[in-house]
Design a protein around this motif. Structure first.
Motif, mmCIF file in Angstrom:
data_model
loop_
_atom_site.group_PDB
_atom_site.id
_atom_site.type_symbol
_atom_site.label_atom_id
_atom_site.label_comp_id
_atom_site.label_asym_id
_atom_site.label_seq_id
_atom_site.Cartn_x
_atom_site.Cartn_y
_atom_site.Cartn_z
ATOM 1 N N GLU A 88 7.620 106.597 -1.530
ATOM 2 C CA GLU A 88 8.704 106.045 -0.720
ATOM 3 C C GLU A 88 8.855 106.829 0.579
ATOM 4 O O GLU A 88 9.133 106.269 1.631
ATOM 5 C CB GLU A 88 10.007 106.086 -1.513
ATOM 6 N N SER A 188 20.891 94.649 -11.457
ATOM 7 C CA SER A 188 20.098 95.629 -12.192
ATOM 8 C C SER A 188 19.355 94.946 -13.338
ATOM 9 O O SER A 188 19.885 94.022 -13.967
ATOM 10 C CB SER A 188 21.004 96.726 -12.747
ATOM 11 N N ILE A 209 12.982 95.172 -6.462
ATOM 12 C CA ILE A 209 11.957 96.203 -6.628
ATOM 13 C C ILE A 209 12.133 97.383 -5.689
ATOM 14 O O ILE A 209 11.421 98.376 -5.809
ATOM 15 C CB ILE A 209 10.544 95.613 -6.463
ATOM 16 N N GLY A 210 13.076 97.306 -4.732
ATOM 17 C CA GLY A 210 13.271 98.434 -3.833
ATOM 18 C C GLY A 210 13.848 98.003 -2.511
ATOM 19 O O GLY A 210 14.298 96.864 -2.343
ATOM 20 N N ARG A 214 18.990 98.171 -0.905
ATOM 21 C CA ARG A 214 19.228 97.777 -2.296
ATOM 22 C C ARG A 214 20.437 98.531 -2.845
ATOM 23 O O ARG A 214 20.521 99.751 -2.724
ATOM 24 C CB ARG A 214 18.005 98.053 -3.152
ATOM 25 N N ASP A 218 16.851 101.602 -9.836
ATOM 26 C CA ASP A 218 15.868 100.987 -10.733
ATOM 27 C C ASP A 218 16.438 100.745 -12.129
ATOM 28 O O ASP A 218 16.160 99.721 -12.750
ATOM 29 C CB ASP A 218 14.619 101.870 -10.846
ATOM 30 N N LEU A 221 14.390 99.067 -14.889
ATOM 31 C CA LEU A 221 13.183 98.497 -14.312
ATOM 32 C C LEU A 221 12.042 99.510 -14.302
ATOM 33 O O LEU A 221 12.185 100.631 -13.810
ATOM 34 C CB LEU A 221 13.460 98.018 -12.889
ATOM 35 N N SER A 222 10.926 99.119 -14.873
ATOM 36 C CA SER A 222 9.751 99.977 -14.934
ATOM 37 C C SER A 222 8.531 99.107 -15.177
ATOM 38 O O SER A 222 8.642 97.904 -15.419
ATOM 39 C CB SER A 222 9.876 100.992 -16.085
ATOM 40 N N TYR A 240 12.688 92.444 -2.360
ATOM 41 C CA TYR A 240 12.788 93.720 -1.663
ATOM 42 C C TYR A 240 13.943 93.622 -0.670
ATOM 43 O O TYR A 240 13.985 92.709 0.160
ATOM 44 C CB TYR A 240 11.482 94.019 -0.931
ATOM 45 N N ARG A 273 5.410 99.218 -4.107
ATOM 46 C CA ARG A 273 6.310 99.188 -5.252
ATOM 47 C C ARG A 273 5.935 98.080 -6.233
ATOM 48 O O ARG A 273 6.011 98.254 -7.452
ATOM 49 C CB ARG A 273 7.748 99.022 -4.777
ATOM 50 N N LEU A 277 4.733 98.591 -10.218
ATOM 51 C CA LEU A 277 5.391 97.928 -11.342
ATOM 52 C C LEU A 277 4.445 97.032 -12.127
ATOM 53 O O LEU A 277 4.852 96.398 -13.104
ATOM 54 C CB LEU A 277 6.576 97.095 -10.842
#
Length: 401
Positions: A88, A188, A209-210, A214, A218, A221-222, A240, A273, A277
């Motif tokens: 990032e 979320s 996702i980012g 935002r 996360d 989220l993974s 995004y 990103r 993922l």
């Protein structure tokens, strides 16, 4: 004499020693890099004290340590190369006076490359390998030599690091790129139990996702979460939340002068990103651009941003999408001339009508052929399978991941 010998030993201990010397090639992150004869190769890490310096020929691999042992004063630039993970922080690689270079490739993978002529640097972000390449050059033919060095990077024998999942996931062509049916979005990522409970009533769900704007982290989220919900049959709407229009109250915002660069950097970060993922190239990524005012100067900045975002995402082999209000971003982009338009849209019109087509503000000829999603109802609570969530409601006839 004994004192001089001791001093020499102490000085030798303080001077960094190259971790390796190479006159042929080295491998890093699935890339094979040809090292010019005589260049030392430094492998960096969190505890490394090696100073990344661009006043000497060298190849640096990895992120610089937090406590670099650098000279107090050093001046000048020559040809050198630093290859590090694309994160990032390192995605924000363009500063100063930068002129964009047309989309290129590194080791056969799409890359976004910029040249900072004032600083004497070339930077290339390669999401497919998860790396940022920063090269410096001096006067004379240095820039050309550095470009040849970067152009000579090839895939390692073992191939690139598979950021986008298993080999069979590298492309989304094995799955239909669009679906129709009910969808929802929430800030979320819900629990896997909630996603399982809601699956019978929905076909698609949004995931943020980012992005610098935002609001939710996360959370759950993974890569594992994405794999698990896709195994349940869910299709995803990757979104995004980048910088916002200059005439909104939301922050951060791009300005007319930074719109193009902001769009390009957003494309690099978003695709990286998505890959992290497990969302393969060919997946859509929707830029979330909230409603904004009607000033012509603001509209032009938005169009510049969207054009840059679209070209950047497309160059990196993902599908550029746009989420916005049907009365601002969607309409402005649809009616604009001379820009690259996103291939898919997700438009907000809270009329409580789950009809993707026949909307009074959204012409049917705009983004036809299964390329649109409608957010028709705002923040409210629904319960499915015994599980409550606060959501926005969507009607889907568009591109999904």
């Amino acid at each position: 004499m004994r004192r001089a010998g001791l001093l020499a030993c102490l000085l030798a201990a303080l001077v960094p020693t190259p971790a390796a010397h190479a006159d042929t090639t080295v491998d890093y992150q699935g890339l094979r890099i040809s090292v010019p004869a005589g260049w030392p190769v430094y492998r960096l890490g969190p505890r490394s004290t090696e100073c990344v310096r661009f006043d000497r020929h060298a190849l640096y691999l990895g992120s610089a340590g937090t406590d670099q042992f650098c000279p107090a004063h050093v001046v000048g630039r020559t040809e050198a190369l630093h290859v590090e993970p694309l994160t990032e922080q390192t995605a924000a690689f363009a500063t100063g006076m930068i002129s964009a270079v047309p989309p290129s490739s590194v080791a056969g993978m799409p890359a976004v490359t910029v040249t900072d002529t004032a600083a004497g640097e070339i930077r290339a972000a390669v999401p497919g390998a998860g790396v940022l390449i920063t090269g410096s050059y001096g006067a004379g033919p240095g820039a050309g030599e550095l470009r040849r060095l970067i152009a000579g990077i090839t895939p390692a024998a073992s191939g690139p690091v598979p950021l986008a999942g298993a080999a069979g996931e590298r492309r989304s062509g094995d799955r239909r790129r669009w679906v129709t049916g009910a969808g929802f979005d929430t800030c979320s990522a819900p629990s896997l139990a909630a996603m399982r409970a809601w699956r019978d009533d929905f076909v698609a769900a949004n995931i943020y996702i980012g992005g610098p704007a935002r609001a939710c982290p996360d959370g759950r989220l993974s890569r594992h979460w994405v794999r698990a919900v896709r195994a349940m049959g869910w299709r995803l709407i990757p979104t995004y939340v980048g910088p916002q229009a200059p005439c909104t109250s939301s922050r951060p915002r791009f300005s007319p002068s930074t719109a193009a660069l902001a769009g390009q950097l957003s494309a690099v970060d978003a695709t990286h990103r998505a890959a992290a993922l497990g969302l393969p190239p060919g997946s859509p990524i929707y830029m979330d651009l909230e409603a904004y005012g009607r000033g012509s100067w603001c509209r032009q900045a938005v169009l510049t941003f969207v054009d840059s975002w679209t070209r950047g995402v497309r160059a990196l082999e993902y599908v550029p999408g746009l989420y916005s209000s049907v009365a601002s971003g969607i309409r402005d982009v649809a009616e604009a001339d001379g820009i690259s338009r996103p291939e898919a849209v997700w438009f907000a019109h809270w009329d409580h009508k789950p009809n993707v087509w026949g909307d009074r503000l959204m012409r049917d000829e705009w983004w036809a052929d299964h390329r649109r999603i409608k957010q028709f109802r705002g923040d409210h609570v629904e319960k499915h399978g015994g599980v409550k969530l606060k959501i926005d409601s969507d009607a889907v006839d568009g591109y999904v991941g």
